[in-house]
Design an enzyme around this catalytic site. Structure first.
Site, PDB file in Angstrom:
ATOM      1  N   ASP A  49       0.830  -1.205   0.000  1.00 34.74           N
ATOM      2  CA  ASP A  49       0.000   0.000   0.000  1.00 34.74           C
ATOM      3  C   ASP A  49       0.869   1.260   0.000  1.00 34.74           C
ATOM      4  OD1 ASP A  49       0.875  -0.140   2.608  1.00 34.74           O
ATOM      5  OD2 ASP A  49      -1.118  -0.152   3.522  1.00 34.74           O
ATOM      6  N   ASP A  88      -0.730  -6.229   0.018  1.00 31.76           N
ATOM      7  CA  ASP A  88      -1.125  -5.590   1.272  1.00 31.76           C
ATOM      8  C   ASP A  88      -2.635  -5.464   1.374  1.00 31.76           C
ATOM      9  OD1 ASP A  88       1.317  -5.209   2.421  1.00 31.76           O
ATOM     10  OD2 ASP A  88       1.408  -3.047   2.066  1.00 31.76           O
ATOM     11  N   GLU A 187       9.730  -4.042  10.203  1.00 31.10           N
ATOM     12  CA  GLU A 187      10.021  -2.720   9.637  1.00 31.10           C
ATOM     13  C   GLU A 187      10.422  -1.727  10.721  1.00 31.10           C
ATOM     14  OE1 GLU A 187       8.182   0.870   6.843  1.00 31.10           O
ATOM     15  OE2 GLU A 187       7.027  -0.967   7.154  1.00 31.10           O
TER      16      GLU A 187
END
Length: 278
Positions: A49, A88, A187
Protein backbone atom coordinates in the site's frame (compact mmCIF):
# COMPACT_ATOMS: atom_id res chain seq x y z
CA UNK A 1 16.56 -26.51 -11.19
CA UNK A 2 17.92 -23.30 -9.68
CA UNK A 3 15.49 -20.72 -8.36
CA UNK A 4 16.80 -18.26 -11.00
CA UNK A 5 16.09 -20.62 -13.89
CA UNK A 6 12.58 -21.69 -12.93
CA UNK A 7 9.51 -20.45 -14.79
CA UNK A 8 6.84 -21.68 -12.36
CA UNK A 9 5.75 -19.38 -9.56
CA UNK A 10 7.46 -19.75 -6.19
CA UNK A 11 4.95 -20.96 -3.62
CA UNK A 12 4.15 -19.86 -0.10
CA UNK A 13 5.41 -23.17 1.37
CA UNK A 14 8.71 -22.66 -0.46
CA UNK A 15 9.08 -19.20 1.08
CA UNK A 16 8.19 -20.62 4.49
CA UNK A 17 10.85 -23.32 4.08
CA UNK A 18 13.58 -20.71 3.54
CA UNK A 19 13.78 -20.03 7.30
CA UNK A 20 17.47 -19.98 8.18
CA UNK A 21 18.45 -20.79 4.61
CA UNK A 22 19.23 -18.81 1.47
CA UNK A 23 18.15 -15.18 2.03
CA UNK A 24 14.81 -14.26 0.48
CA UNK A 25 15.04 -11.44 -2.09
CA UNK A 26 11.97 -9.23 -2.00
CA UNK A 27 11.01 -5.97 -3.68
CA UNK A 28 7.83 -3.96 -4.10
CA UNK A 29 6.12 -3.76 -7.47
CA UNK A 30 2.96 -1.95 -8.52
CA UNK A 31 2.85 -2.13 -12.32
CA UNK A 32 3.22 -4.65 -15.13
CA UNK A 33 6.36 -3.11 -16.73
CA UNK A 34 8.20 -2.95 -13.41
CA UNK A 35 7.20 -6.51 -12.54
CA UNK A 36 8.50 -7.74 -15.90
CA UNK A 37 11.92 -6.27 -15.21
CA UNK A 38 12.20 -7.38 -11.59
CA UNK A 39 10.67 -10.86 -11.80
CA UNK A 40 13.82 -12.74 -12.92
CA UNK A 41 15.72 -11.44 -9.88
CA UNK A 42 13.36 -11.69 -6.91
CA UNK A 43 11.73 -14.46 -4.90
CA UNK A 44 8.84 -12.44 -3.55
CA UNK A 45 6.91 -9.35 -4.64
CA UNK A 46 5.09 -7.26 -2.09
CA UNK A 47 2.43 -5.20 -3.81
CA UNK A 48 2.46 -2.70 -0.99
CA UNK A 49 0.00 0.00 0.00
CA UNK A 50 3.11 2.19 -0.18
CA UNK A 51 1.87 2.71 -3.74
CA UNK A 52 -0.41 5.37 -2.27
CA UNK A 53 2.64 7.52 -1.55
CA UNK A 54 4.92 6.35 -4.36
CA UNK A 55 2.43 6.41 -7.26
CA UNK A 56 -0.47 8.55 -6.10
CA UNK A 57 1.26 11.24 -4.04
CA UNK A 58 -0.70 10.66 -0.81
CA UNK A 59 0.96 11.77 2.43
CA UNK A 60 0.42 8.32 3.97
CA UNK A 61 -0.88 4.87 3.03
CA UNK A 62 -4.25 5.47 4.70
CA UNK A 63 -6.24 6.63 1.61
CA UNK A 64 -5.41 3.45 -0.34
CA UNK A 65 -8.49 1.34 -1.13
CA UNK A 66 -9.06 -2.36 -1.65
CA UNK A 67 -9.96 -1.73 -5.29
CA UNK A 68 -6.61 0.00 -5.81
CA UNK A 69 -4.74 -2.94 -4.31
CA UNK A 70 -6.68 -5.39 -6.49
CA UNK A 71 -5.90 -3.43 -9.66
CA UNK A 72 -2.19 -3.13 -8.94
CA UNK A 73 -1.92 -6.72 -7.70
CA UNK A 74 -3.45 -7.98 -10.93
CA UNK A 75 -1.06 -5.78 -12.93
CA UNK A 76 1.95 -7.28 -11.17
CA UNK A 77 0.65 -10.79 -11.70
CA UNK A 78 0.36 -10.12 -15.45
CA UNK A 79 3.96 -8.94 -15.48
CA UNK A 80 5.48 -11.84 -13.55
CA UNK A 81 5.66 -15.60 -13.77
CA UNK A 82 8.01 -16.81 -11.02
CA UNK A 83 7.93 -14.54 -7.95
CA UNK A 84 5.55 -15.29 -5.09
CA UNK A 85 2.97 -12.49 -4.79
CA UNK A 86 1.85 -10.87 -1.54
CA UNK A 87 -0.67 -8.01 -1.62
CA UNK A 88 -1.13 -5.59 1.27
CA UNK A 89 -4.55 -5.41 2.85
CA UNK A 90 -5.19 -1.66 3.04
CA UNK A 91 -6.35 0.32 6.05
CA UNK A 92 -9.92 -0.45 7.19
CA UNK A 93 -10.19 -3.59 5.02
CA UNK A 94 -9.49 -6.05 7.86
CA UNK A 95 -9.35 -4.40 11.30
CA UNK A 96 -13.09 -4.50 12.02
CA UNK A 97 -13.46 -8.27 12.38
CA UNK A 98 -12.10 -11.58 11.09
CA UNK A 99 -15.18 -11.89 8.86
CA UNK A 100 -14.56 -8.52 7.21
CA UNK A 101 -10.91 -9.46 6.79
CA UNK A 102 -11.85 -12.74 5.13
CA UNK A 103 -14.11 -11.05 2.59
CA UNK A 104 -11.41 -8.50 1.74
CA UNK A 105 -8.69 -11.14 1.53
CA UNK A 106 -10.86 -13.39 -0.63
CA UNK A 107 -11.32 -10.55 -3.13
CA UNK A 108 -7.57 -10.03 -3.27
CA UNK A 109 -6.89 -13.72 -3.80
CA UNK A 110 -9.54 -14.10 -6.51
CA UNK A 111 -9.40 -10.76 -8.33
CA UNK A 112 -5.70 -9.95 -8.02
CA UNK A 113 -4.57 -13.57 -8.26
CA UNK A 114 -2.05 -13.19 -5.47
CA UNK A 115 -0.39 -15.98 -3.49
CA UNK A 116 -0.98 -14.39 -0.07
CA UNK A 117 -2.01 -11.22 1.75
CA UNK A 118 -0.14 -9.04 4.24
CA UNK A 119 -1.63 -7.70 7.46
CA UNK A 120 -0.10 -5.07 9.73
CA UNK A 121 -0.29 -5.53 13.48
CA UNK A 122 0.70 -7.89 16.26
CA UNK A 123 -1.21 -9.48 19.10
CA UNK A 124 -4.40 -7.61 18.23
CA UNK A 125 -4.37 -9.22 14.77
CA UNK A 126 -3.54 -12.77 15.87
CA UNK A 127 -7.17 -13.90 15.89
CA UNK A 128 -7.71 -12.52 12.40
CA UNK A 129 -4.54 -14.13 11.05
CA UNK A 130 -5.59 -17.50 12.49
CA UNK A 131 -9.10 -17.07 11.04
CA UNK A 132 -7.70 -16.46 7.55
CA UNK A 133 -5.05 -19.16 7.60
CA UNK A 134 -7.56 -21.72 8.90
CA UNK A 135 -9.63 -20.93 5.80
CA UNK A 136 -6.85 -21.34 3.27
CA UNK A 137 -5.60 -17.76 2.92
CA UNK A 138 -1.83 -17.48 3.53
CA UNK A 139 -0.90 -14.43 5.59
CA UNK A 140 2.33 -12.48 5.89
CA UNK A 141 2.59 -10.54 9.13
CA UNK A 142 4.06 -7.08 9.66
CA UNK A 143 5.27 -5.74 13.02
CA UNK A 144 7.39 -2.90 14.35
CA UNK A 145 6.83 0.30 12.41
CA UNK A 146 3.39 -0.25 10.92
CA UNK A 147 2.60 2.63 8.53
CA UNK A 148 -1.19 2.25 8.77
CA UNK A 149 -0.88 3.16 12.47
CA UNK A 150 1.41 6.13 11.87
CA UNK A 151 -0.99 8.53 13.60
CA UNK A 152 -1.07 6.53 16.82
CA UNK A 153 2.68 5.84 16.67
CA UNK A 154 3.47 9.53 16.32
CA UNK A 155 5.43 9.34 13.08
CA UNK A 156 7.88 7.20 11.15
CA UNK A 157 10.41 6.57 13.93
CA UNK A 158 12.47 3.46 14.54
CA UNK A 159 10.84 1.15 17.07
CA UNK A 160 12.19 -0.91 19.95
CA UNK A 161 14.69 1.54 21.40
CA UNK A 162 13.57 0.96 25.01
CA UNK A 163 13.08 -2.37 26.75
CA UNK A 164 9.32 -2.03 27.23
CA UNK A 165 8.68 -1.29 23.56
CA UNK A 166 11.09 -4.03 22.48
CA UNK A 167 9.27 -6.57 24.66
CA UNK A 168 5.95 -5.56 23.07
CA UNK A 169 7.27 -5.94 19.53
CA UNK A 170 8.82 -9.33 20.34
CA UNK A 171 5.48 -10.46 21.80
CA UNK A 172 3.72 -9.21 18.66
CA UNK A 173 6.03 -11.18 16.39
CA UNK A 174 5.59 -14.35 18.42
CA UNK A 175 1.81 -13.97 18.41
CA UNK A 176 1.74 -13.46 14.63
CA UNK A 177 3.93 -16.52 14.03
CA UNK A 178 1.89 -18.64 16.44
CA UNK A 179 -1.32 -17.54 14.67
CA UNK A 180 -0.08 -19.13 11.44
CA UNK A 181 1.62 -16.37 9.44
CA UNK A 182 4.11 -17.89 6.96
CA UNK A 183 6.52 -14.95 7.28
CA UNK A 184 6.78 -11.59 9.04
CA UNK A 185 7.97 -8.20 7.80
CA UNK A 186 10.06 -6.43 10.44
CA UNK A 187 10.02 -2.72 9.64
CA UNK A 188 11.89 0.11 11.30
CA UNK A 189 13.16 -1.98 14.22
CA UNK A 190 16.51 -1.46 15.95
CA UNK A 191 19.02 -4.06 14.80
CA UNK A 192 19.51 -6.08 18.01
CA UNK A 193 15.75 -6.52 18.42
CA UNK A 194 15.25 -7.58 14.78
CA UNK A 195 18.02 -10.15 15.24
CA UNK A 196 16.38 -11.43 18.45
CA UNK A 197 12.97 -11.74 16.76
CA UNK A 198 14.49 -13.64 13.83
CA UNK A 199 16.00 -16.13 16.26
CA UNK A 200 12.81 -16.36 18.33
CA UNK A 201 10.24 -17.18 15.62
CA UNK A 202 10.11 -20.25 13.42
CA UNK A 203 9.00 -18.44 10.24
CA UNK A 204 11.11 -16.28 7.93
CA UNK A 205 11.53 -12.61 8.79
CA UNK A 206 11.76 -10.03 6.00
CA UNK A 207 13.66 -6.94 7.07
CA UNK A 208 13.23 -3.33 6.00
CA UNK A 209 15.23 -1.05 8.21
CA UNK A 210 15.83 -4.01 10.54
CA UNK A 211 18.82 -6.41 10.53
CA UNK A 212 21.07 -8.30 8.11
CA UNK A 213 20.26 -11.32 10.28
CA UNK A 214 16.69 -11.39 8.92
CA UNK A 215 15.82 -14.28 6.64
CA UNK A 216 15.20 -11.88 3.74
CA UNK A 217 15.19 -8.23 2.82
CA UNK A 218 12.70 -5.93 1.09
CA UNK A 219 12.96 -2.38 -0.23
CA UNK A 220 10.59 -0.13 -2.10
CA UNK A 221 11.87 -0.40 -5.67
CA UNK A 222 11.42 3.31 -6.31
CA UNK A 223 13.66 4.05 -3.32
CA UNK A 224 16.54 1.86 -4.49
CA UNK A 225 16.30 3.19 -8.07
CA UNK A 226 15.98 6.88 -7.21
CA UNK A 227 12.45 7.25 -8.55
CA UNK A 228 10.73 8.47 -5.38
CA UNK A 229 11.39 11.77 -3.69
CA UNK A 230 14.57 13.54 -2.74
CA UNK A 231 14.87 12.01 0.73
CA UNK A 232 16.62 8.66 1.11
CA UNK A 233 15.82 6.81 4.35
CA UNK A 234 18.82 5.56 6.35
CA UNK A 235 17.98 1.92 5.59
CA UNK A 236 17.89 2.39 1.78
CA UNK A 237 20.84 1.79 -0.51
CA UNK A 238 20.48 3.55 -3.86
CA UNK A 239 21.50 1.21 -6.66
CA UNK A 240 20.61 3.64 -9.47
CA UNK A 241 19.50 7.23 -10.02
CA UNK A 242 16.80 6.70 -12.61
CA UNK A 243 14.92 9.79 -11.50
CA UNK A 244 17.83 11.98 -12.58
CA UNK A 245 18.12 10.09 -15.87
CA UNK A 246 14.41 10.63 -16.60
CA UNK A 247 14.73 14.33 -15.88
CA UNK A 248 17.74 14.61 -18.17
CA UNK A 249 15.91 12.74 -20.94
CA UNK A 250 12.89 15.03 -20.63
CA UNK A 251 15.12 18.11 -20.72
CA UNK A 252 16.88 16.88 -23.88
CA UNK A 253 13.52 16.12 -25.51
CA UNK A 254 12.14 19.55 -24.65
CA UNK A 255 15.24 21.23 -26.08
CA UNK A 256 14.95 19.25 -29.33
CA UNK A 257 11.26 20.07 -29.73
CA UNK A 258 11.79 23.79 -29.15
CA UNK A 259 14.70 23.81 -31.60
CA UNK A 260 12.66 21.79 -34.12
CA UNK A 261 15.26 19.02 -34.11
CA UNK A 262 12.57 16.50 -33.19
CA UNK A 263 10.91 14.89 -34.97
CA UNK A 264 13.55 14.43 -37.66
CA UNK A 265 13.01 12.89 -41.10
CA UNK A 266 13.72 9.42 -39.67
CA UNK A 267 10.74 9.79 -37.33
CA UNK A 268 8.24 10.80 -40.06
CA UNK A 269 6.23 8.63 -42.41
CA UNK A 270 7.09 9.18 -46.08
CA UNK A 271 9.66 11.90 -45.37
CA UNK A 272 11.99 12.39 -48.33
CA UNK A 273 9.99 10.02 -50.53
CA UNK A 274 7.10 10.31 -52.91
CA UNK A 275 4.20 10.12 -50.48
CA UNK A 276 1.60 10.09 -53.23
CA UNK A 277 0.29 13.52 -52.21
CA UNK A 278 0.44 16.70 -54.30
Amino acid sequence: MSIQARTTRITVPEIRARKGGEPIVCLTAYTTPMAQRLDPHVDLFIIGDSLGMVLYGFESTLPVTLDMMIAHGAAVRRGSQRACLTVDMPFASYQESPGVAFRSAARLMVEAGCSSVKIEGGREMAETIAFLTDRGIPVMGHVGLVPQSVNSLGGYRARGRDDAQADEILADARAVADAGAFSIVLEGIVEPLAREITEAVDVPTIGIGASPACDGQVLVTEDLTGLFGDFTPKFVKRYAELGEAIGEAAAAYAEDVRARRFPGPEHCFGAGKNSGRG
